[in-house]
Scaffold this motif. Structure first.
Motif, PDB file in Angstrom:
ATOM      1  N   GLU A  65      51.200  30.939  59.033  1.00  0.00           N
ATOM      2  CA  GLU A  65      52.215  30.336  58.163  1.00  0.00           C
ATOM      3  C   GLU A  65      51.831  30.512  56.702  1.00  0.00           C
ATOM      4  O   GLU A  65      50.650  30.532  56.366  1.00  0.00           O
ATOM      5  CB  GLU A  65      52.371  28.842  58.471  1.00  0.00           C
ATOM      6  CG  GLU A  65      52.872  28.557  59.878  1.00  0.00           C
ATOM      7  CD  GLU A  65      52.960  27.077  60.180  1.00  0.00           C
ATOM      8  OE1 GLU A  65      52.645  26.263  59.264  1.00  0.00           O
ATOM      9  OE2 GLU A  65      53.314  26.705  61.308  1.00  0.00           O
ATOM     10  N   GLY A  66      52.843  30.654  55.847  1.00  0.00           N
ATOM     11  CA  GLY A  66      52.619  30.713  54.406  1.00  0.00           C
ATOM     12  C   GLY A  66      52.814  32.075  53.778  1.00  0.00           C
ATOM     13  O   GLY A  66      52.769  32.202  52.550  1.00  0.00           O
ATOM     14  N   LEU A  67      53.054  33.111  54.590  1.00  0.00           N
ATOM     15  CA  LEU A  67      53.268  34.442  54.030  1.00  0.00           C
ATOM     16  C   LEU A  67      54.619  34.528  53.336  1.00  0.00           C
ATOM     17  O   LEU A  67      55.604  33.968  53.812  1.00  0.00           O
ATOM     18  CB  LEU A  67      53.219  35.495  55.143  1.00  0.00           C
ATOM     19  CG  LEU A  67      51.854  35.831  55.732  1.00  0.00           C
ATOM     20  CD1 LEU A  67      52.026  36.646  57.007  1.00  0.00           C
ATOM     21  CD2 LEU A  67      51.004  36.603  54.722  1.00  0.00           C
ATOM     22  N   PRO A  68      54.694  35.242  52.203  1.00  0.00           N
ATOM     23  CA  PRO A  68      56.006  35.452  51.578  1.00  0.00           C
ATOM     24  C   PRO A  68      56.838  36.387  52.447  1.00  0.00           C
ATOM     25  O   PRO A  68      56.302  37.232  53.167  1.00  0.00           O
ATOM     26  CB  PRO A  68      55.655  36.111  50.237  1.00  0.00           C
ATOM     27  CG  PRO A  68      54.329  36.767  50.482  1.00  0.00           C
ATOM     28  CD  PRO A  68      53.602  35.887  51.459  1.00  0.00           C
ATOM     29  N   ALA A  69      58.156  36.245  52.387  1.00  0.00           N
ATOM     30  CA  ALA A  69      59.042  37.062  53.229  1.00  0.00           C
ATOM     31  C   ALA A  69      58.848  38.541  52.947  1.00  0.00           C
ATOM     32  O   ALA A  69      58.801  39.364  53.874  1.00  0.00           O
ATOM     33  CB  ALA A  69      60.492  36.661  52.993  1.00  0.00           C
ATOM     34  N   SER A  85      48.003  39.783  41.402  1.00  0.00           N
ATOM     35  CA  SER A  85      48.813  39.321  42.520  1.00  0.00           C
ATOM     36  C   SER A  85      48.830  37.800  42.597  1.00  0.00           C
ATOM     37  O   SER A  85      47.929  37.120  42.126  1.00  0.00           O
ATOM     38  CB  SER A  85      48.284  39.886  43.843  1.00  0.00           C
ATOM     39  OG  SER A  85      46.947  39.491  44.027  1.00  0.00           O
ATOM     40  N   GLU A  86      49.877  37.280  43.211  1.00  0.00           N
ATOM     41  CA  GLU A  86      49.991  35.850  43.407  1.00  0.00           C
ATOM     42  C   GLU A  86      49.132  35.402  44.587  1.00  0.00           C
ATOM     43  O   GLU A  86      48.914  36.157  45.527  1.00  0.00           O
ATOM     44  CB  GLU A  86      51.448  35.474  43.656  1.00  0.00           C
ATOM     45  CG  GLU A  86      52.361  35.714  42.472  1.00  0.00           C
ATOM     46  CD  GLU A  86      53.781  35.265  42.769  1.00  0.00           C
ATOM     47  OE1 GLU A  86      54.084  34.081  42.551  1.00  0.00           O
ATOM     48  OE2 GLU A  86      54.560  36.102  43.240  1.00  0.00           O
ATOM     49  N   VAL A  87      48.692  34.172  44.531  1.00  0.00           N
ATOM     50  CA  VAL A  87      47.863  33.615  45.591  1.00  0.00           C
ATOM     51  C   VAL A  87      48.701  32.640  46.412  1.00  0.00           C
ATOM     52  O   VAL A  87      49.409  31.801  45.868  1.00  0.00           O
ATOM     53  CB  VAL A  87      46.619  32.905  45.012  1.00  0.00           C
ATOM     54  CG1 VAL A  87      45.817  32.227  46.117  1.00  0.00           C
ATOM     55  CG2 VAL A  87      45.757  33.905  44.258  1.00  0.00           C
ATOM     56  N   PHE A  88      48.616  32.770  47.740  1.00  0.00           N
ATOM     57  CA  PHE A  88      49.385  31.936  48.654  1.00  0.00           C
ATOM     58  C   PHE A  88      48.446  31.121  49.535  1.00  0.00           C
ATOM     59  O   PHE A  88      47.314  31.539  49.808  1.00  0.00           O
ATOM     60  CB  PHE A  88      50.281  32.804  49.545  1.00  0.00           C
ATOM     61  CG  PHE A  88      51.392  33.480  48.799  1.00  0.00           C
ATOM     62  CD1 PHE A  88      52.661  32.948  48.789  1.00  0.00           C
ATOM     63  CD2 PHE A  88      51.156  34.655  48.093  1.00  0.00           C
ATOM     64  CE1 PHE A  88      53.690  33.561  48.097  1.00  0.00           C
ATOM     65  CE2 PHE A  88      52.178  35.279  47.400  1.00  0.00           C
ATOM     66  CZ  PHE A  88      53.448  34.736  47.395  1.00  0.00           C
ATOM     67  N   CYS A 105      41.217  37.654  51.411  1.00  0.00           N
ATOM     68  CA  CYS A 105      40.781  36.269  51.574  1.00  0.00           C
ATOM     69  C   CYS A 105      39.961  35.850  50.353  1.00  0.00           C
ATOM     70  O   CYS A 105      38.807  36.251  50.199  1.00  0.00           O
ATOM     71  CB  CYS A 105      39.950  36.126  52.851  1.00  0.00           C
ATOM     72  SG  CYS A 105      39.392  34.439  53.172  1.00  0.00           S
ATOM     73  N   LYS A 106      40.563  35.034  49.502  1.00  0.00           N
ATOM     74  CA  LYS A 106      39.877  34.603  48.288  1.00  0.00           C
ATOM     75  C   LYS A 106      38.975  33.400  48.539  1.00  0.00           C
ATOM     76  O   LYS A 106      37.859  33.343  48.043  1.00  0.00           O
ATOM     77  CB  LYS A 106      40.905  34.255  47.206  1.00  0.00           C
ATOM     78  CG  LYS A 106      41.703  35.448  46.709  1.00  0.00           C
ATOM     79  CD  LYS A 106      42.687  35.058  45.634  1.00  0.00           C
ATOM     80  CE  LYS A 106      42.005  34.701  44.341  1.00  0.00           C
ATOM     81  NZ  LYS A 106      41.419  35.873  43.655  1.00  0.00           N
ATOM     82  N   GLU A 107      39.482  32.438  49.318  1.00  0.00           N
ATOM     83  CA  GLU A 107      38.670  31.242  49.566  1.00  0.00           C
ATOM     84  C   GLU A 107      39.147  30.556  50.839  1.00  0.00           C
ATOM     85  O   GLU A 107      40.343  30.336  51.024  1.00  0.00           O
ATOM     86  CB  GLU A 107      38.783  30.264  48.395  1.00  0.00           C
ATOM     87  CG  GLU A 107      37.952  28.998  48.567  1.00  0.00           C
ATOM     88  CD  GLU A 107      38.111  28.024  47.420  1.00  0.00           C
ATOM     89  OE1 GLU A 107      37.705  26.855  47.579  1.00  0.00           O
ATOM     90  OE2 GLU A 107      38.649  28.428  46.358  1.00  0.00           O
ATOM     91  N   ILE A 108      38.219  30.237  51.714  1.00  0.00           N
ATOM     92  CA  ILE A 108      38.531  29.436  52.899  1.00  0.00           C
ATOM     93  C   ILE A 108      38.407  27.968  52.506  1.00  0.00           C
ATOM     94  O   ILE A 108      37.349  27.515  52.075  1.00  0.00           O
ATOM     95  CB  ILE A 108      37.591  29.787  54.061  1.00  0.00           C
ATOM     96  CG1 ILE A 108      37.799  31.245  54.481  1.00  0.00           C
ATOM     97  CG2 ILE A 108      37.828  28.857  55.249  1.00  0.00           C
ATOM     98  CD1 ILE A 108      36.803  31.769  55.489  1.00  0.00           C
ATOM     99  N   LEU A 119      43.450  28.763  53.966  1.00  0.00           N
ATOM    100  CA  LEU A 119      42.776  29.612  52.995  1.00  0.00           C
ATOM    101  C   LEU A 119      43.708  30.003  51.862  1.00  0.00           C
ATOM    102  O   LEU A 119      44.933  30.012  52.017  1.00  0.00           O
ATOM    103  CB  LEU A 119      42.236  30.877  53.671  1.00  0.00           C
ATOM    104  CG  LEU A 119      43.282  31.793  54.321  1.00  0.00           C
ATOM    105  CD1 LEU A 119      42.936  33.257  54.081  1.00  0.00           C
ATOM    106  CD2 LEU A 119      43.345  31.532  55.823  1.00  0.00           C
ATOM    107  N   TYR A 120      43.103  30.339  50.715  1.00  0.00           N
ATOM    108  CA  TYR A 120      43.832  30.942  49.613  1.00  0.00           C
ATOM    109  C   TYR A 120      43.774  32.454  49.828  1.00  0.00           C
ATOM    110  O   TYR A 120      42.692  33.031  49.994  1.00  0.00           O
ATOM    111  CB  TYR A 120      43.187  30.600  48.268  1.00  0.00           C
ATOM    112  CG  TYR A 120      43.251  29.132  47.900  1.00  0.00           C
ATOM    113  CD1 TYR A 120      44.454  28.428  47.959  1.00  0.00           C
ATOM    114  CD2 TYR A 120      42.110  28.459  47.462  1.00  0.00           C
ATOM    115  CE1 TYR A 120      44.515  27.084  47.598  1.00  0.00           C
ATOM    116  CE2 TYR A 120      42.169  27.123  47.094  1.00  0.00           C
ATOM    117  CZ  TYR A 120      43.373  26.443  47.179  1.00  0.00           C
ATOM    118  OH  TYR A 120      43.425  25.119  46.829  1.00  0.00           O
ATOM    119  N   ALA A 121      44.943  33.094  49.791  1.00  0.00           N
ATOM    120  CA  ALA A 121      44.986  34.527  50.071  1.00  0.00           C
ATOM    121  C   ALA A 121      45.837  35.248  49.040  1.00  0.00           C
ATOM    122  O   ALA A 121      46.942  34.802  48.699  1.00  0.00           O
ATOM    123  CB  ALA A 121      45.552  34.778  51.466  1.00  0.00           C
ATOM    124  N   ALA A 122      45.317  36.347  48.519  1.00  0.00           N
ATOM    125  CA  ALA A 122      46.095  37.236  47.659  1.00  0.00           C
ATOM    126  C   ALA A 122      46.772  38.247  48.570  1.00  0.00           C
ATOM    127  O   ALA A 122      46.107  38.919  49.362  1.00  0.00           O
ATOM    128  CB  ALA A 122      45.190  37.931  46.647  1.00  0.00           C
TER     129      ALA A 122
END
Length: 240
Positions: free
Chosen positions: A25-29, A40-43, A81-84, A94-97
């Motif tokens: 869950e959380g991915l942009p469309a 890039s944006e972080v999700f 994977c920027k940060e778990i 996690l924060y993901a670019a």
């Protein structure tokens, strides 16, 4: 134990690990960026593990996400994977670019697999590229060879909104539901030449409106002429 619907692959050199997951869950469309450039944006992503503790993600690594559809893995996202942040109840936050994401591709494939007949006309125009990509993959499996629905094809611009709509419409007009006729004039010419049929006749309903629509979506006054040329190059007879 239920089988995970998603597969996470580590894309970094020398690792090659993969894990199954129940949910992502959380991915942009839809998203295409340079995830490691700082632009890039972080999700915030949530990945529900297939088995507690089985998902061994590492920070500063790239991962791809696939969904299992009709027994095959269909890749639809790549993230850095920027940060778990936390692991709670089998869920990893996690924060993901996001380097690449196209959830719309998967939503269409998932509906097709379940036998749900969806219509691109009834969807937001943002689904157009995903619809074309899925149809292209299907059409490309046999070198673009498809069955014409009729030897008399009617072409109109009525109800069309965009460049993607036009090519979704052409694919369906020539080859029926899920048909593919390219996503630009070069692709259209290639597909029609692969399915050459000199008995095929295309009738343009209200050619001036078609001209105006093609000018609108392309910004080119010669697009209508180039469209006609692509058809004629494939031996198709045109009726204005």
């Amino acid at each position: 134990m239920r089988e995970g619907q998603f597969v996470i692959h580590c894309e970094s050199d020398g690792f090659g690990e993969s894990w199954h997951a129940f949910a992502v869950e959380g991915l942009p469309a839809s998203c295409l960026t340079r995830a490691n450039s700082g632009e890039s944006e972080v999700f915030l992503l949530m990945i529900e593990e297939e088995e507690w503790g089985s998902l061994s993600l590492r920070e500063e690594e790239f991962y791809s996400i696939s969904k299992i559809i009709d027994g095959k893995e269909e890749s639809f996202a790549v993230f850095f994977c920027k940060e778990i942040i936390s692991r709670v109840g089998g869920r990893c936050y996690l924060y993901a670019a996001i380097e690449y994401s196209d959830v719309l591709i998967i939503s269409i494939l998932d509906a097709w697999e379940k036998g749900i007949r969806i219509n691109w006309r009834n969807l937001s125009g943002s689904y157009g590229p995903a619809w074309l990509s899925n149809c292209a993959k299907r059409g490309g499996e046999n070198g673009w060879i498809q069955n014409y629905v009729s030897e008399n094809v009617l072409i109109s611009s009525a109800g069309l909104r965009s460049h993607e709509d036009f090519y979704c419409y052409l694919g369906e007009s020539f080859f029926g539901y899920k048909g593919y006729a390219g996503r630009d004039l070069d692709g259209l010419r290639e597909v029609l030449l692969a399915n050459k049929n000199e008995k095929l006749v295309v009738s343009l309903i209200d050619a001036p409106r078609v001209f105006d629509f093609l000018l609108k979506i392309s910004g080119r006054e010669d697009y209508f002429r180039l469209f006609e040329s692509a058809l004629m190059d494939a031996g198709i007879r045109l009726i204005p």
